[in-house]
Design an enzyme around this catalytic site. Structure first.
Site, PDB file in Angstrom:
ATOM      1  N   LYS A 175     -17.613   0.947  18.194  1.00 14.85           N
ATOM      2  CA  LYS A 175     -18.155   1.947  19.086  1.00 14.85           C
ATOM      3  C   LYS A 175     -17.437   2.236  20.141  1.00 14.85           C
ATOM      4  O   LYS A 175     -16.653   1.206  20.837  1.00 14.85           O
ATOM      5  CB  LYS A 175     -19.706   1.480  19.539  1.00 14.85           C
ATOM      6  CG  LYS A 175     -20.637   1.184  18.386  1.00 14.85           C
ATOM      7  CD  LYS A 175     -22.026   0.494  18.896  1.00 14.85           C
ATOM      8  CE  LYS A 175     -21.767  -0.666  19.189  1.00 14.85           C
ATOM      9  NZ  LYS A 175     -23.096  -1.390  19.574  1.00 14.85           N
ATOM     10  N   THR A 207     -28.562   5.335  29.459  1.00 16.87           N
ATOM     11  CA  THR A 207     -28.118   4.965  28.042  1.00 16.87           C
ATOM     12  C   THR A 207     -28.355   3.573  27.557  1.00 16.87           C
ATOM     13  O   THR A 207     -27.782   2.809  26.711  1.00 16.87           O
ATOM     14  CB  THR A 207     -26.496   4.903  28.084  1.00 16.87           C
ATOM     15  OG1 THR A 207     -25.895   3.950  29.043  1.00 16.87           O
ATOM     16  CG2 THR A 207     -25.926   6.314  28.519  1.00 16.87           C
ATOM     17  N   GLY A 209     -29.998   0.803  25.480  1.00 18.05           N
ATOM     18  CA  GLY A 209     -30.310   0.799  24.117  1.00 18.05           C
ATOM     19  C   GLY A 209     -29.592   1.384  23.160  1.00 18.05           C
ATOM     20  O   GLY A 209     -29.906   1.626  22.073  1.00 18.05           O
ATOM     21  N   THR A 210     -28.456   2.202  23.529  1.00 16.95           N
ATOM     22  CA  THR A 210     -27.466   2.907  22.562  1.00 16.95           C
ATOM     23  C   THR A 210     -27.323   1.959  21.763  1.00 16.95           C
ATOM     24  O   THR A 210     -27.114   2.611  20.265  1.00 16.95           O
ATOM     25  CB  THR A 210     -26.687   3.614  23.496  1.00 16.95           C
ATOM     26  OG1 THR A 210     -25.711   2.531  24.376  1.00 16.95           O
ATOM     27  CG2 THR A 210     -27.079   4.502  24.338  1.00 16.95           C
ATOM     28  N   GLY A 211     -26.846   0.799  21.654  1.00 17.36           N
ATOM     29  CA  GLY A 211     -25.961  -0.096  20.603  1.00 17.36           C
ATOM     30  C   GLY A 211     -27.114  -0.481  19.617  1.00 17.36           C
ATOM     31  O   GLY A 211     -26.958  -0.166  18.213  1.00 17.36           O
ATOM     32  N   CYS A 212     -28.297  -0.822  19.989  1.00 14.40           N
ATOM     33  CA  CYS A 212     -29.519  -1.275  19.249  1.00 14.40           C
ATOM     34  C   CYS A 212     -29.825  -0.009  18.491  1.00 14.40           C
ATOM     35  O   CYS A 212     -30.018   0.015  17.175  1.00 14.40           O
ATOM     36  CB  CYS A 212     -30.623  -1.659  20.265  1.00 14.40           C
ATOM     37  SG  CYS A 212     -30.382  -3.079  20.953  1.00 14.40           S
TER      38      CYS A 212
END
Length: 266
Positions: A175, A207, A209-212
């Site tokens: 990412k 932003t 929680g973008t990875g989750c």
């Protein structure tokens, strides 16, 4: 037509922007029935994490067993696992499942709070990386898994993605949110080559929680029958739109969540 179901194995975020809550919102927004197994309870909001407590390893496994014994799960997303004991139990509980698994190696919250015990990284590599059809680390997580410095150049990012393949992951999505520059690039790295997914970097602080959310969106697309490359492409585009709409939510006083229902809410 039956609605596909997906399972998220992750921690709970009381603020609703990341973890189990973000995953279930993502599943729902993308037309997938969401099931969950909670590995930890966190007290957090948009400003940070104030407390985190793991569930017992047996309870984490029991939730997975309960879901898989009754519901036809088409894909699984794994997020926060907290410690080595939970990792081992989760790996054991996944043995009957033969569908795709997306592993998001959650280690540190956006606020800087540590969400994975320091001695658990080796357990994650040993027990779950070989089970991951897709591994979705950000740049700091990739570096920690490899025990090296964070990648700074495109060449270093590519090399670290290939190194993670060697640890057993089926494919790796490196990412680009922690990189710099006007374009955010996610890289899907497989044994066949690399595919780039690019989008303009958006000027927002919302932003959380973008990875989750990205890993859950990939799992949702896999549950709907998409091939891995198509699943990553769709998830990347959908998340970019969710970030673009995030400022309209006006949630909290810190890093607010992305807008999971940007395609649904007026």
């Amino acid at each position: 037509m039956a609605i596909p179901a997906a399972l998220t194995i992750a921690g709970s975020d009381s603020g609703g922007g990341a973890g189990i809550q973000a995953d279930l919102k993502t599943f729902s927004a993308l037309g997938v029935y969401g099931c969950s197994a909670i590995t930890a309870i966190t007290a957090q909001n948009t400003c940070g994490v104030t407390r985190a407590e793991p569930v017992s390893p047996g309870m984490a496994a029991a939730q997975i067993d309960a879901v898989l014994s009754d519901i036809a799960i088409a894909a699984i997303k794994i997020g926060m696992l907290a410690n080595a004991e939970i990792i081992a139990e989760v790996a054991g509980a996944l043995r009957p499942f033969d569908g795709p698994v997306v592993l998001d190696p959650v280690m540190v919250a956006k606020s800087g709070a540590h969400l994975l015990a320091a001695d658990a990284v080796a357990s994650l590599i040993r027990h779950l990386l070989p089970r991951a059809d897709l591994l979705t680390p950000n740049l700091p997580e990739a570096a920690r898994l490899l025990g090296t410095a964070e990648a700074r150049t495109d060449e270093e990012i590519e090399a670290q993605g290939k190194a993670l393949l060697q640890l057993g992951a089926g494919a790796v999505v490196m990412k680009g949110g922690h990189a710099e520059g006007p374009v955010c690039t996610d890289r899907l790295i497989t044994t066949s080559g690399t595919t780039l997914f690019e989008a303009p970097r958006l000027p927002t602080r919302n932003t959380h929680g973008t990875g989750c959310t990205l890993s859950a969106a990939i799992a949702a697309e896999l549950a709907r029958g998409a091939a891995p490359q198509q699943a990553v492409k769709r998830a990347h585009g959908w998340l970019h739109a969710a970030i673009a709409a995030a400022d309209g939510l006006k949630i909290g006083h810190g890093h607010g969540p992305v807008h999971h229902f940007h395609e649904v809410w007026a």
